[in-house]
Scaffold this motif. Structure first.
Motif, PDB file in Angstrom:
ATOM      1  N   THR A  98       0.818  -1.215   0.000  1.00  0.00           N
ATOM      2  CA  THR A  98       0.000   0.000   0.000  1.00  0.00           C
ATOM      3  C   THR A  98       0.850   1.262   0.000  1.00  0.00           C
ATOM      4  O   THR A  98       0.556   2.228  -0.713  1.00  0.00           O
ATOM      5  CB  THR A  98      -0.919   0.022   1.238  1.00  0.00           C
ATOM      6  N   THR A 101      -7.680   6.083  -1.712  1.00  0.00           N
ATOM      7  CA  THR A 101      -6.917   6.764  -2.769  1.00  0.00           C
ATOM      8  C   THR A 101      -7.436   8.170  -3.045  1.00  0.00           C
ATOM      9  O   THR A 101      -6.652   9.130  -3.113  1.00  0.00           O
ATOM     10  CB  THR A 101      -6.943   5.938  -4.063  1.00  0.00           C
ATOM     11  N   THR A 132       0.457   6.810  -0.715  1.00  0.00           N
ATOM     12  CA  THR A 132       0.190   5.433  -1.129  1.00  0.00           C
ATOM     13  C   THR A 132       0.650   5.272  -2.577  1.00  0.00           C
ATOM     14  O   THR A 132       0.690   6.240  -3.345  1.00  0.00           O
ATOM     15  CB  THR A 132      -1.305   5.056  -1.036  1.00  0.00           C
ATOM     16  N   GLU A 153      -0.905   3.762  -4.948  1.00  0.00           N
ATOM     17  CA  GLU A 153      -2.012   4.016  -5.868  1.00  0.00           C
ATOM     18  C   GLU A 153      -2.217   5.514  -6.068  1.00  0.00           C
ATOM     19  O   GLU A 153      -2.457   5.986  -7.183  1.00  0.00           O
ATOM     20  CB  GLU A 153      -3.296   3.364  -5.346  1.00  0.00           C
ATOM     21  N   SER A 200      -2.270   8.287  -9.456  1.00  0.00           N
ATOM     22  CA  SER A 200      -3.664   8.625  -9.743  1.00  0.00           C
ATOM     23  C   SER A 200      -3.770   9.726 -10.801  1.00  0.00           C
ATOM     24  O   SER A 200      -3.062  10.733 -10.736  1.00  0.00           O
ATOM     25  CB  SER A 200      -4.363   9.098  -8.470  1.00  0.00           C
TER      26      SER A 200
END
Length: 443
Positions: A132, A350, A366, A368, A372
């Motif tokens: 993560t 997220t 994170t 992710e 993004s």
């Protein structure tokens, strides 16, 4: 204006004293609350600027919308000292969740049980911290197997450079290795009388963000061996780092000349920062510097790149030093399940992480969120996103007495660069012995 870490190791001593007595003892009953029922929790954080506090309120509003039964009382502008006092005493008005800028205190937070171990909560929620969070952030939020904190946005350190000065000096690209950096720093330096019209780089350890830990990250050092002893005198990365910095000091004019020049320059947080004004052509700094430099309306184009790496580690170019804000749950809290829902949302959702990052211009925490498409940033900011995601990026490990070992290393750096200490090997051995003594006394 972003404000995640912005500190020297010496700023930690006051809060360390309070943490030493913060042995609250982890409560086994604090996680028995029903997080599905209507409840109110307290969240204390350290942000203070209006834009930052608004960003926190927006973050909490998003959480309360997703969890309408959990209400959050938000208290901002809280120092570590105030948080530590409240963590020690507890009570209805004490924080259930805290957020601190001081990552160097993680070891003390964990070893004193002021904050609870979050590993069981991650496991129960099916969230794997290793996949993560970026590697360095995953490391600096735990101590001795106890993950008592979690990353909440971060800082990445890189190189800012004056593209106009580079062009005038005939330099076409930012340096990737320290030997290239050394050559560029000398080429960019323009003497004037007993000072400089332009200094290529301010290498002194007092030079704003040019601390030992920020330099040494590029050498990927190991601060402690497997037995917990300091590796300062045994890991060649430290000797290489000190040698490089001292060589830069000597070649760019010597310690006295550099310090005299530095004393006349602007401060780190004002518009007259010497990089903004063009008095220094290259600057080691964090991601927040870009916005501050642009606000100062400099008379040159700003370039951003990763910091150089040792010549024998050229294949790792792109790494850097990582630190950031941390969040945790108070051991004295009687609402730990509800508190976990807030911590989980702020640090692993997220969209929440991305929105908070966009609002205060710090690095998402994170993997992710780092990729993004909803992130909004100046294209140059991507350099710091890449540094944060780079598996070779490093941080400074947690220790039982907080950042005291970094204070010792930094002090040795001051003594070595100024010539007060001349023997590097003996000096490193002495500093390592001091670090081991301090840690033994803290146990």
């Amino acid at each position: 204006m972003p404000k995640v870490i912005r500190k020297t190791a010496f700023a930690l001593t006051a809060s360390l004293a309070l943490l030493t007595t913060a042995c609250t003892g982890q409560s086994s009953s604090g996680a028995n609350d029903d997080a599905s029922k209507d409840t109110t929790i307290n969240f204390w954080h350290a942000w203070s600027a209006p834009s930052e506090t608004k960003a926190v309120q927006d973050l909490i509003a998003g959480f309360e919308k997703a969890h309408p039964n959990i209400h959050v009382n938000v208290v901002g502008n809280m120092t570590d000292d105030k948080m530590n006092q409240a963590l020690r005493t507890g009570g209805d008005k004490a924080p259930d969740v805290i957020s601190s800028f001081t990552t160097n205190n993680v070891g003390k937070f964990c070893s004193s049980n002021a904050l609870i171990d979050l590993n069981p909560f991650f496991k129960k929620s099916g969230v794997d911290p290793a996949t993560t969070f970026p590697k360095a952030m995953n490391e600096y939020t735990q101590y001795d197997g106890n993950r008592c904190t979690v990353p909440l946005l971060g800082d990445a350190y890189g190189l800012y450079y004056n593209k106009t000065a580079f062009e005038k000096a005939g330099i076409t690209n930012p340096p990737k290795t320290w030997s290239e950096f050394e050559a560029d720093a000398k080429k960019l330096t323009i003497p004037a009388g007993d000072g400089y019209k332009q200094l290529g780089f301010m290498p002194d350890y007092h030079g704003w963000e040019t601390t030992t830990e920020h330099y040494f990250a590029q050498f990927s050092p190991t601060y402690f061996d497997t037995s917990g002893k300091s590796s300062l005198a045994t890991d060649p990365a430290f000797k290489a780092g000190f040698t490089l910095q001292k060589k830069l000091v000597d070649e760019l004019g010597g310690f006295q000349k550099l310090e005299k020049y530095r004393s006349k320059l602007g401060d780190e947080w004002g518009p007259k920062h010497p990089f903004h004004t063009g008095q220094v052509a290259m600057q080691l700094d964090g991601e927040w510097r870009l916005g501050m430099a642009l606000d100062a309306k400099p008379k040159f184009d700003i370039g951003v790149a990763p910091l150089p790496v040792p010549d024998d580690q050229a294949d790792q170019y792109g790494k850097g030093y990582i630190t950031g804000t941390i969040a945790g749950i108070a051991a004295t809290s009687k609402k730990q399940n509800a508190a976990w829902e807030l911590v989980k949302y702020m640090t692993t959702d997220t969209d929440a992480v991305v929105g908070f990052s966009n609002a205060i211009h710090n690095v998402p925490s994170t993997l992710e969120a780092l990729k993004s498409p909803k992130l909004k940033y100046d294209p140059r900011f991507k350099t710091f996103l890449d540094i944060a995601a780079n598996p070779n990026s490093t941080t400074t490990p947690a220790s039982i007495n907080g950042g005291q070992y970094l204070v010792t290393i930094q002090q040795f750096g001051y003594d070595y660069e100024s010539g007060k200490v001349t023997g590097l090997d003996a000096g490193l051995a002495g500093a390592a012995k001091q670090i081991d003594t301090d840690i033994a006394q803290a146990k």
